[in-house]
Design an enzyme around this catalytic site. Structure first.
Site: not given
Length: 352
Positions: A146-148, A151
């Site tokens: 999950h890549c911030p 998002n």
């Protein structure tokens, strides 16, 4: 509409905060556009600059707004199975029920303890390489991480877009660094005329150079993962198959590994258009899984042990997308779909 409670307010604020990294990247790119096009204004480079910028923006927004793919309905438990599962104890009886449900599903990975991979939250049998994301609150096919910064979950549906986003980001930063370097040197030698552009030139060079270093290492790491057909999660925890963990279980060779992500048609490789192979629920593997009944049966007196093992591989092997077999008939092999290792084993056995 009922007013939000404390939990709803916290959830809403959390969702807003998740967009802060995306807003930060967007503002950085907007400022770099102003500094490069308006202040620096290298006319001969503007066409190339805008082409790179468009490709970067296309890949970035495709990564953000492509929804992660979830398992097909075949992997979800029916209402009757869910009720039956709730009545079972969390032990062997539950695993027996899950094995019965999963016997017709194309899965070959297990938990480290050898159990069927099951998601309590989504109430489904997890396909191979599928993991539950606590941020998105869903099971994501071939989840990488999950890549911030986008998002979003990076998985089967947008992993190609994510790689192109890294590549065009690096190209964007390297291009700015290269074309801005001569003006940066003039800034330090006091050869530039006094203007507001001097500060934009200095900060633009430092920002682009800093992002180039970080992006090159990140892109290099993901290129290494693609060549070995692994996800970030699988690099830290190898997938577990019937005979134990194997970090190279899904590797088919560098060329085929790249095609798994980018597709067979090379003209689509540089474009943020979905072209990955498969459905995300099942993947070809280079492993050969032996039928437990064949492996446990005693050897016939008139057959050598080596021949018994060869027949067990030929008759009891199960390989997704390449082999179909039964206990009473030899395996039917499609060499175009099988990984090279199984075809090589078959040819070696026939020569023997």
């Amino acid at each position: 509409m009922a007013p939000w409670g404390p939990g709803g307010i916290r959830t809403g604020l959390r969702r807003v905060l998740y967009w802060v990294p995306v807003l930060f990247i967007t503002l950085i790119v907007a400022w770099s556009y102003y500094a490069y096009v308006i202040q620096l204004c290298v006319v001969v480079c503007l066409l190339t600059y805008h082409v790179i910028l468009v490709m970067f923006a296309w890949a970035y927004w495709s990564t953000i707004f492509t929804s992660p793919m979830t398992p097909l309905k075949e992997f979800h438990l029916s209402h009757a199975d869910r009720e039956l599962l709730e009545r079972e104890d969390r032990g062997l009886s539950m695993q027996e029920l899950l094995r019965r449900i999963a016997k017709d599903l194309p899965i070959c990975t297990r938990t480290p303890s050898g159990a069927i991979r099951y998601c309590d939250r989504c109430q489904l049998v997890k396909p191979d390489r599928c993991h539950h994301c606590s941020v998105c609150d869903k099971c994501v096919l071939k989840m990488d991480h999950h890549c911030p910064w986008v998002n979003n979950c990076v998985g089967f549906s947008n992993y190609k877009f994510f790689l192109l986003f890294l590549a065009y980001s690096l190209l964007y930063c390297v291009f700015i660094t290269a074309t801005d370097m001569q003006y940066f040197i003039k800034f330090w030698t006091n050869s530039l005329p006094e203007s507001q552009a001097k500060f934009h030139i200095m900060f633009l060079f430092f920002t682009a150079a800093m992002f180039s270093v970080s992006l090159s290492s990140l892109l290099g790491y993901h290129c290494w993962l693609v060549c070995r057909n692994r996800s970030t999660l699988e690099a830290f925890r190898p997938p577990v198959f019937q005979h134990g963990p194997n970090k190279n279980g899904f590797s088919l060779g560098v060329r085929k590994n790249i095609c798994q992500v980018f597709g067979d048609e090379r003209r689509y490789w540089p474009l943020p258009i979905f072209s990955s192979l498969g459905d995300g629920c099942s993947f070809p593997t280079c492993l050969v899984t032996q039928d437990p009944e064949l492996s446990s049966s005693p050897a016939a007196p008139h057959q050598p042990k080596g021949l018994q093992e060869g027949l067990a591989h030929m008759k009891g092997a199960v390989l997704l997308h390449g082999v179909t077999s039964s206990k009473n008939s030899p395996a039917h092999v499609n060499p175009a779909l099988c990984p090279p290792c199984f075809v090589l084993q078959k040819q070696t056995f026939l020569q023997w």
